[in-house]
Design a protein around this motif. Structure first.
Motif, PDB file in Angstrom:
ATOM      1  N   GLU A 148      72.163  16.668 -22.551  1.00 12.34           N
ATOM      2  CA  GLU A 148      71.640  17.893 -23.170  1.00 12.34           C
ATOM      3  C   GLU A 148      71.509  17.792 -24.692  1.00 12.34           C
ATOM      4  N   TYR A 151      67.843  17.341 -26.491  1.00  8.04           N
ATOM      5  CA  TYR A 151      67.018  18.533 -26.296  1.00  8.04           C
ATOM      6  C   TYR A 151      67.495  19.665 -27.218  1.00  8.04           C
ATOM      7  N   LYS A 152      68.785  19.909 -27.233  1.00  9.77           N
ATOM      8  CA  LYS A 152      69.344  20.987 -28.054  1.00  9.77           C
ATOM      9  C   LYS A 152      69.189  20.677 -29.541  1.00  9.77           C
TER      10      LYS A 152
END
Length: 190
Positions: A148, A151-152
């Motif tokens: 993740e 993307y974050k």
């Protein structure tokens, strides 16, 4: 200097006396991409505001490989030592990631302005808070699963990750290339 004053006026009103103090005591400097501001073990007694460009602090391992430790971009600051009240080196190499323009403020003048001019002191406080918010955003990202993080980071720290090389971004986010490209692909899909 006008770019600095334009930035500052978003947060406080600098008097003509404050502006004149800044003009008198600061230097404008230009650096090319890949120039070093400092090598490990060196220090400079300057507080630097980035008018344009980006600089990063790299730790050097025993084999001479660089590992990204921090990054500062346009409208952020960095110091030539551990902090503006220190004469100890970072222990990092500071390298420009883009051609950059800086406003260099010697520590002695910075401290004087901070004590003499309340609006300038307020501006320094705002800039420190902004730096802290970026750091906190990075810490939150680093707590996410590796899949993740990229993307974050593209959502929350886009001004940082888009100027980094793949390896530098992977260092900053503590991810491998697979997670980097998966996060980038997911971001591009929207």
């Amino acid at each position: 200097m006008e770019r600095f004053f334009t930035y500052a006026e978003q947060y406080c009103i600098l008097t003509e006396q404050e502006k004149q103090f800044i003009i008198t005591n600061c230097r404008l400097r230009s650096y090319n991409r890949h120039d070093y501001y400092l090598l490990a073990g060196e220090y400079k007694t300057n507080w630097c505001f980035i008018l344009d460009g980006a600089i990063a602090g790299f730790k050097i391992d025993s084999e001479g490989d660089e590992f990204l430790q921090w990054l500062s971009v346009k409208n952020q600051y960095f110091t030539g030592s551990k902090h503006a009240f220190s004469y100890q080196p970072h222990g990092l190499q500071l390298k420009f990631l883009q051609s950059s323009e800086l406003l260099e403020f010697p520590y002695s003048a910075l401290r004087m302005a901070q004590h003499r001019y309340p609006a300038f002191a307020e501006l320094l406080h705002v800039m420190k808070e902004q730096k802290l918010k970026h750091f906190q955003a990075l810490v939150k990202i680093l707590k996410l699963p590796p899949a993740e993080r990229m993307y974050k980071a593209l959502e929350d720290l886009n001004s940082w990750v888009t100027i980094l090389k793949v390896d530098e971004c992977c260092d900053l986010l503590d991810i491998n290339h697979r997670w980097y490209y998966q996060g980038l692909k997911r971001h591009l899909k929207g």
